[in-house]
Structure formats: structure tokens, C-alpha cells
Design an enzyme around this catalytic site. Structure first.
Site, PDB file in Angstrom:
ATOM      1  N   LYS A 112      -1.106 -10.591  14.732  1.00  0.00           N
ATOM      2  CA  LYS A 112      -2.417 -10.196  14.826  1.00  0.00           C
ATOM      3  C   LYS A 112      -3.055 -10.557  15.997  1.00  0.00           C
ATOM      4  O   LYS A 112      -2.933 -11.846  16.359  1.00  0.00           O
ATOM      5  CB  LYS A 112      -2.998 -10.385  13.623  1.00  0.00           C
TER       6      LYS A 112
ATOM      7  N   ARG B 109       7.805 -12.471   2.959  1.00  0.00           N
ATOM      8  CA  ARG B 109       7.089 -13.457   3.799  1.00  0.00           C
ATOM      9  C   ARG B 109       6.270 -14.365   2.659  1.00  0.00           C
ATOM     10  O   ARG B 109       5.859 -15.485   2.713  1.00  0.00           O
ATOM     11  CB  ARG B 109       5.802 -12.452   4.578  1.00  0.00           C
TER      12      ARG B 109
END
Length: 294
Positions: free
Chosen positions: A169, A243
């Protein structure tokens, strides 16, 4: 109020340059307020903090989630600040409004035995087995986001040293270690399967489709679901679950929270701290189950 909303929308579009999607979201919030005030026969000039609080309470009663209420509150604040700054209201009634606290949703995780069952169920000798095993091993070994896995490139891999470079990100690059089993699976895929998938259209993405093109996020989600179904896992499986499991299992194994933050690529430690709640919730569940007076 319609004219005021139109004027504000024009301000957002021309002076602030905000996206059409954001403008639509703001308009929906303000039109909901206009409908509410109309039902109450309240002119805009009579709207105070109490009336705005009542509107938000009504929205909550209609089932609006806390996250949506927070967004609506922001929309009210910027709208009434704009009105007050231009002298269209004597004061800003939205200034004292407090945003609802965000809801804490504990992330789902898989038990290590379920992860093992998922990975062990993939036969590397079957078509695309090496590719799919390498992807799932990498998800769990390195805690990658879906977008990060799809964009991993050959030049970002260093299997000899056991590291991978990913872009997350905010276009931030980080170096993440890759475990031994994941390295072996990726090496087997790169040596024995990927070359057969390469076409003239193939670029340097590690994971490619049968047409030689980069795998899309939707296709990766589908592969994960299909592999989980084949493994007999009834829980809904999606890439981000691996994750979450990666982070939770590290924490349970004694890893420092700051290290986990670095591995996940979180800009703020508060984002990573959700996993301490997961660990605590699991400890409480174990205590309740096994302690005589739990």
C-alpha cells in the site's frame, strides 16, 4: 436545502477536485439529511447539534453500520463548515459532533492443522499443482496481500537468500523473508511448470495463467477457494485469511509485535495490534474449555 447541496457539490468538484465517487457518497449523506429534515418540517436555518445528533441516531436505527456513520458524520462536518464559512449559517452546528468509535472485528484465522491440510492436499504433479502450491505457500509463509502476490516479479525474488521484494500500500516497497518450504515450492514451479505457461505476451510476473498472462486477483481468490474445497475445509477461505493466519501464528509462537508489523507492511502499529486481541480471545477460549472453573 437542495440548492445548498448543489452548491457544495460544485465546490467539491471544482475547487477541491474530489472524485465523482466521493461526491456521490457525500450527496447521498446530505440528501438523507434533507429527507430527514423535511419529515421534521425543519428548515436548514433551524438545524443545531441536537438535530444532527438525532439524524445520526435515526440512521443508526435504520441499521447503518458504525463505519458508515463515521463517514456520514464527516460529510456533515465538511458541509456545515462550508455553510458557516460562507455566512449561510450563523454557526457550525456539526463542529461538536463526535464520530462513532470504529467496530472491532477480530480477523478470522485458520488453525495450523488446517493450513497443513490445505497445503498437503495440493498435488504438484497435477496440472497447475506446482503453481497453486507455490502461491498458497507464499501467502502463508510471507503474509502477502493479494495485490502483492499478483504483482510479484521474477526480479523481486531471491530464493538463495530466502527473501522477496514486494510493493504494498502507498507504493511502499519492503523485503519479506520466504520460508524454506515456500522457497522449495516456488523453485519447483519456476523450473518445472512456469516455462510451459510462458507465451509471447508473458511479462516478468511470477504467477501466470494458462494463457501466459498475469493472474488477476479474482482468479487467485477462485483458486484459493477451489483448493480449500478440495481439501475438505468447510470454512470460507480467501487469500487474506492466510495473511491473518500468518500473523496470528507468528504471535502465538512468540514473535515481537514490531517484527510482525514490519513483515505485514503496516504503517501504524495500531493496525497490527488487532492480532493481540485474536491471541487473547483464543487464550480465553482455551481457558474456558479446559479449566475446571472456566
Amino acid at each position: 436545502m437542495e440548492a445548498e447541496i448543489d452548491g457544495f457539490m460544485l465546490f467539491l468538484a471544482t475547487e477541491r477536485g474530489l472524485s465523482a465517487a466521493y461526491q456521490l457518497s457525500v450527496r447521498q449523506s446530505l440528501e438523507a439529511l434533507a429527507t430527514h429534515l423535511e419529515k421534521q418540517s425543519l428548515p436548514l436555518s433551524d438545524v443545531g447539534t441536537d438535530e444532527l445528533t438525532a439524524f445520526l441516531a435515526a440512521r443508526k436505527g435504520d441499521g447503518l453500520a458504525a463505519s458508515s456513520l463515521r463517514i456520514t458524520t464527516v460529510h456533515l462536518k465538511i458541509f456545515f463548515r462550508w455553510l458557516a464559512a460562507r455566512g449561510r449559517l450563523p454557526m457550525d452546528p456539526a463542529e461538536p459532533l463526535l464520530s462513532p468509535r470504529p467496530e472491532q472485528h477480530l480477523p478470522e484465522t485458520l488453525h495450523p492443522c488446517e493450513v497443513k491440510a490445505l497445503l498437503d492436499s495440493i498435488d504438484p504433479n497435477q496440472p497447475l499443482g506446482r503453481r497453486d502450491l507455490a502461491m498458497l505457500e507464499l501467502f502463508y509463509a510471507s503474509g502477502l496481500r493479494l495485490s502483492e502476490l499478483c504483482s510479484v516479479r521474477l526480479e523481486g525474488l531471491d530464493l538463495d537468500e530466502g527473501f522477496i521484494r514486494v510493493t504494498g500500500k502507498g507504493n511502499k516497497t519492503r523485503i519479506v523473508p520466504v520460508g524454506g518450504r515456500a522457497r522449495d515450492s516456488i523453485a519447483a514451479y519456476l523450473t518445472n511448470e512456469r516455462p510451459q505457461l510462458v507465451t509471447k505476451r508473458t511479462s516478468s510476473e511470477v504467477f501466470i495463467s494458462v494463457r501466459g498472462t498475469r493472474l488477476s486477483p479474482d482468479r487467485v481468490r477462485q483458486i484459493v477457494k477451489e483448493r480449500a474445497a478440495f481439501a475438505g475445509i468447510e470454512q470460507s477461505i480467501y487469500p487474506h485469511l492466510l495473511r491473518h493466519s500468518f500473523a496470528t501464528h507468528l504471535l502465538e509462537g512468540g514473535a515481537d509485535l514490531r517484527v510482525i508489523q514490519e513483515l505485514l507492511g503496516h504503517a501504524d502499529i495500531s493496525t497490527t495490534q488487532i492480532y493481540t486481541h485474536v491471541d487473547g480471545a483464543r487464550l480465553k477460549a482455551v481457558h474456558k474449555k479446559f479449566h475446571p472453573r472456566g
